[in-house]
Every structure is written in C-alpha cells, then in structure tokens.
Design a protein around this motif. Structure first.
Motif, PDB file in Angstrom:
ATOM      1  N   LEU A 100      -6.335  -2.330   9.129  1.00 53.30           N
ATOM      2  CA  LEU A 100      -6.465  -2.142   7.687  1.00 53.30           C
ATOM      3  C   LEU A 100      -7.941  -2.200   7.309  1.00 53.30           C
ATOM      4  CD1 LEU A 100      -3.592  -4.508   6.478  1.00 53.30           C
ATOM      5  CD2 LEU A 100      -3.458  -2.132   7.232  1.00 53.30           C
ATOM      6  N   THR A 142      -4.635   5.295   1.334  1.00 57.37           N
ATOM      7  CA  THR A 142      -4.130   4.853   0.042  1.00 57.37           C
ATOM      8  C   THR A 142      -4.149   6.019  -0.940  1.00 57.37           C
ATOM      9  OG1 THR A 142      -4.949   2.624   0.480  1.00 57.37           O
ATOM     10  CG2 THR A 142      -4.445   3.174  -1.812  1.00 57.37           C
ATOM     11  N   ALA A 149      -4.661   2.332   6.177  1.00 59.51           N
ATOM     12  CA  ALA A 149      -4.009   1.576   7.249  1.00 59.51           C
ATOM     13  C   ALA A 149      -3.887   2.523   8.444  1.00 59.51           C
ATOM     14  CB  ALA A 149      -2.641   1.077   6.809  1.00 59.51           C
ATOM     15  N   LEU A 202       0.847  -1.188   0.000  1.00 60.57           N
ATOM     16  CA  LEU A 202       0.000   0.000   0.000  1.00 60.57           C
ATOM     17  C   LEU A 202       0.884   1.240   0.000  1.00 60.57           C
ATOM     18  CD1 LEU A 202      -2.673  -0.860   2.760  1.00 60.57           C
ATOM     19  CD2 LEU A 202      -2.950  -1.039   0.279  1.00 60.57           C
ATOM     20  N   THR A 239       0.764   5.003   0.717  1.00 56.07           N
ATOM     21  CA  THR A 239      -0.168   5.837   1.467  1.00 56.07           C
ATOM     22  C   THR A 239       0.343   7.261   1.655  1.00 56.07           C
ATOM     23  OG1 THR A 239       0.700   5.400   3.708  1.00 56.07           O
ATOM     24  CG2 THR A 239      -0.809   3.766   2.761  1.00 56.07           C
ATOM     25  N   LEU A 287      -7.321  -1.946  -0.457  1.00 55.54           N
ATOM     26  CA  LEU A 287      -7.727  -1.390   0.831  1.00 55.54           C
ATOM     27  C   LEU A 287      -7.619   0.128   0.747  1.00 55.54           C
ATOM     28  CD1 LEU A 287      -5.842  -3.857   3.221  1.00 55.54           C
ATOM     29  CD2 LEU A 287      -8.308  -3.808   2.793  1.00 55.54           C
ATOM     30  N   PHE A 304      -1.856  -2.202  13.782  1.00 60.22           N
ATOM     31  CA  PHE A 304      -2.319  -1.871  12.441  1.00 60.22           C
ATOM     32  C   PHE A 304      -3.790  -2.257  12.311  1.00 60.22           C
ATOM     33  CE2 PHE A 304       2.230  -2.304  11.572  1.00 60.22           C
ATOM     34  CZ  PHE A 304       2.469  -1.267  10.691  1.00 60.22           C
TER      35      PHE A 304
END
Length: 231
Positions: free
Chosen positions: A126, A164, A179, A101, A103, A176, A124
């Motif tokens: 997600l 993201t 995070a 990912l 981000t 996803l 974390f």
C-alpha cells in the motif's frame, strides 16, 4: 468494475485467528455475500512473516467487486447491508482501525486463472505518492517503469495495481493512492521472492516516488466466497 479493498483488525479481546475465522466462515457467508449487488467477494487472511514485528496494522482484507457507482450506492441501502453486514461488524472488527479503498484495477501480469479451491498467497503493498508529486505522474510511473520491474520478481504469478478511484480526491486527499497486489504459489515462494535481488531493486525504485512513512505491506492467503467468476 469497482474493486473495493477493506483492511480490518480484530476487536479487543479477539485473537487474530478468531477474527479471521469469524470473517471468513460467519460474516462473509451469512451477511456480506447476501448483498445482491456484490459480484465477487474474497476474504484474505494475514500470514505472519519472519520479518514482522509488533501488532499488525491489519489482520485481513475483504475484497468486493461491484459493477459501478450506481450499484455500490444501491448496495449500501439494502437490508442485507444495513441489518446484516453493517450490524454484524462490531461482533468481530475494530471498526476504528478499518481502511476502505475503492480502486480501479490494472492488471499488469494476468497469470493463470484463479482457482477457487486453492488458497493463493498475495503480497499487498500500500502506497502514498511523494509529497508534491501530481497524481497523474504517480500513476504513470507506477504503471510504467515500476510495473516493468515488478514482472522480473521470481515466482510472481499474477500482478495487479489497484489505484484509488478519482472520486476519493473530490474534497481532498485519499489516505492512500494505490494497493499493489503480487501473487505467489505459497508463503515460502513469497518469502523467497522478497529475498531476491529483483525484489530489492523493486523496493528501491518504489521509494523514489512514494512516502516511506505511508508504506504498508502485508502477506495474505486469499479465500474466495463468491468467485472467481462473477455471479
């Protein structure tokens, strides 16, 4: 700055501890950290929780900070990446289980300065937004009312939401949308936080705007390879 998160699992036949040791002491030091465009780099080892069951989805997380898109592209063309880090991946990681990912990091709670000599514990979370919810609406909700609830969790030292980047949605949906990263002083402090009423309220709120089937959580200890100050 791009904050890239790489969630990975051991190759068949390798234990979780062997995987984590190799990533942190061999791959990170001999290969990945030599990529010149990487500004900061950390490796996070998964910490088992009493509530965990079955084989973990991932056993560690690599965190890479790059200045911008141009430097990220350049990093993938270096011999340090092609002949080094990429070539070494099959020696320790089940690449078909890897999730990457890219981000944009939003710091909600700054907290104390990270200590490179101290292994901090990080939770974390997600997430993927509810089906039908606009991405802008998800980000507004996450960074607004939900972030406010997170700051009430006892023992929370630092809180960052990594969303993201827009480029991941250029030709479809990202796997996803974010995070969330919550820091605590120790695994025990993290577990105590999860048992709190404030954390229960946080999860209840989260489930009103994310898809439960795509919700993943993992506790890890962070190890700095380059940083916390960028080189």
């Amino acid at each position: 700055m791009i904050h890239q998160l790489i969630f990975a699992a051991p190759k068949p036949g390798m234990t979780e501890r062997e995987f984590q040791d190799y990533w942190r002491t061999v791959h990170a030091v001999r290969f990945a950290s030599r990529i010149p465009q990487i500004r900061k780099y950390a490796v996070d080892d998964r910490v088992p929780r009493p509530t965990d069951s079955g084989e973990p989805t991932w056993s560690g997380v690599g965190e890479i900070w790059l200045r911008d898109d141009e430097e990220q592209i350049a990093s993938l063309q270096t011999p340090e990446f092609i002949e080094g880090a990429r070539a070494d991946e099959p020696n320790w990681a089940a690449f078909w289980r890897t999730l990457v990912l890219d981000t944009d990091a939003h710091t909600v709670l700054q907290g104390p300065e990270p200590d490179p000599n101290r292994q901090e514990t990080k939770l974390f979370i997600l997430v993927k937004r509810r089906e039908g919810m606009r991405l802008e609406e998800f980000r507004e909700r996450a960074l607004g009312a939900h972030a406010s609830l997170a700051t009430r969790v006892p023992g929370l030292r630092r809180y960052v939401q990594g969303h993201t980047r827009d480029a991941a949605y250029g030709i479809g949906e990202a796997p996803l949308d974010a995070a969330f990263q919550l820091w605590f002083d120790s695994p025990d402090a993290e577990q105590e936080a999860e048992r709190s009423t404030a954390f229960e309220v946080l999860v209840e709120d989260l489930l009103t705007f994310v898809e439960p089937r795509y919700l993943h959580t993992m506790v890890a200890e962070q190890h700095w390879i380059i940083g916390p100050q960028p080189r």
